[in-house]
Design an enzyme around this catalytic site. Structure first.
Site, PDB file in Angstrom:
ATOM      1  N   SER A 118      30.574 -40.825 -38.659  1.00 33.29           N
ATOM      2  CA  SER A 118      30.296 -41.783 -39.721  1.00 33.29           C
ATOM      3  C   SER A 118      31.541 -42.025 -40.578  1.00 33.29           C
ATOM      4  O   SER A 118      32.589 -42.378 -40.063  1.00 33.29           O
ATOM      5  CB  SER A 118      29.096 -41.299 -40.547  1.00 33.29           C
ATOM      6  OG  SER A 118      28.577 -42.340 -41.335  1.00 33.29           O
ATOM      7  N   ASP A 159      24.848 -44.765 -36.346  1.00 29.64           N
ATOM      8  CA  ASP A 159      25.519 -43.668 -37.050  1.00 29.64           C
ATOM      9  C   ASP A 159      25.339 -42.308 -36.367  1.00 29.64           C
ATOM     10  O   ASP A 159      24.215 -41.862 -36.140  1.00 29.64           O
ATOM     11  CB  ASP A 159      24.959 -43.604 -38.476  1.00 29.64           C
ATOM     12  CG  ASP A 159      25.802 -42.755 -39.399  1.00 29.64           C
ATOM     13  OD1 ASP A 159      25.955 -41.560 -39.116  1.00 29.64           O
ATOM     14  OD2 ASP A 159      26.301 -43.284 -40.397  1.00 29.64           O
TER      15      ASP A 159
END
Length: 297
Positions: free
Chosen positions: A67, A177
């Site tokens: 991320s 993500d």
């Protein structure tokens, strides 16, 4: 004159020998990985902590990120350092970008501009510092470790926070993500051959009952495929892996970010989180200097 020439020749030989010994040492000494966890806006603290990773002088042989950790890690692998990242994170344009002003693939062009635009089709092992980033294929709810291709697109996929950013289509996968399944990818660094791992973790509550971080993650995935979400919510495989990875880090840096969230993209909060990251990095400086001495033996 002869003495000057002799001195210069001696200096040249010493330089060559020293340079070769440094090269040999880098080939034979244990390898060190830098692992950067996810956390959205809290990535500002990662930038602060890197100031003291650099001060320690510990050589970084590989980087793994999830991320926002993939954004910082990808840029760090190309040569960005704390000072440059600090300046970048404080700019209003950068803050607006992560606050959601760029919702689609246009964000990739921004990354490419900052990366220099030369990394469309590369083996991430060929970067100045070898790099990996973690994403999740939402179709099969499985972790995907990205190690080649378009660097900017890989970074974009790793931080494709559900609801905020569209999934990235890549090789038949729908990537979102990486923090959903591996928010602190120490295991990926070990698979790359890391002997020592310096991990920067942005998780606020580190225990199995981490309700604050769990609520934050649940709110970000509420619009996913119902079956995938139900399975993920019941099993929470990310928590099991996170606990293993956290304990497996040799040097663990965990800035005290209570009260700050993944969506706290404001200049004031970014500046405060950078400072909290610096404080955590400084607290680990002694351990990192010990590691540097160990590597030199």
């Amino acid at each position: 004159m002869k003495k000057s020439i002799l001195f210069l020749l001696t200096l040249l030989v010493c330089t060559i020998v020293y340079g070769q010994s440094e090269k040999d040492n880098s080939l034979t000494r244990p390898k060190v990985a830098l692992v950067l966890g996810g956390g959205g806006a809290k990535g500002a603290a990662t930038v602060g902590a890197l100031k003291y990773v650099e001060k320690s002088g510990v050589p970084i042989d590989m980087i793994v990120g999830t991320s926002i950790g993939s954004i910082v890690g990808g840029m760090y692998s190309l040569g960005y350092r704390n000072e440059q990242l600090d300046s970048l994170f404080r700019t209003q344009q950068w803050i607006n970008m992560f606050a959601g002003s760029l919702m689609g693939d246009s964000i990739v062009h921004v990354f490419r501009d900052n990366l220099g635009g030369e990394y469309h089709n590369v083996d991430f092992d060929s970067l100045p510092i070898p790099f990996r980033c973690v994403a999740v294929d939402i179709n099969q709810m499985r972790e995907v470790v990205l190690k080649q291709g378009d660097l900017a697109q890989a970074m974009r996929a790793s931080m494709a926070i559900p609801v905020v950013f569209k999934p990235v289509k890549m090789d038949g996968m729908q990537l979102v993500d990486g923090g959903m399944l591996n928010n602190l990818p120490v295991d990926v660094a070990r698979d790359m051959g890391a002997d020592y791992v310096i991990a920067i973790d942005l998780t606020v509550n580190k225990h199995d009952d981490n309700s604050e971080d769990e609520d934050e993650m649940l709110s970000s995935v509420k619009n996913l495929n119902l079956l995938s979400l139900l399975s993920w919510t019941l099993q929470r495989p990310d928590q099991k892996k996170y606990q293993r990875n956290r304990k497996d880090a040799d040097i663990y840096i965990n800035p005290k970010l209570k009260g700050y969230g993944a969506q706290d993209f404001s200049k004031t909060k970014i500046i405060k989180m950078i400072a909290l990251g610096e404080k955590a990095g400084k607290a680990s400086l002694k351990s990192m200097k010990k590691l540097k001495k160990r590597l030199a033996k």
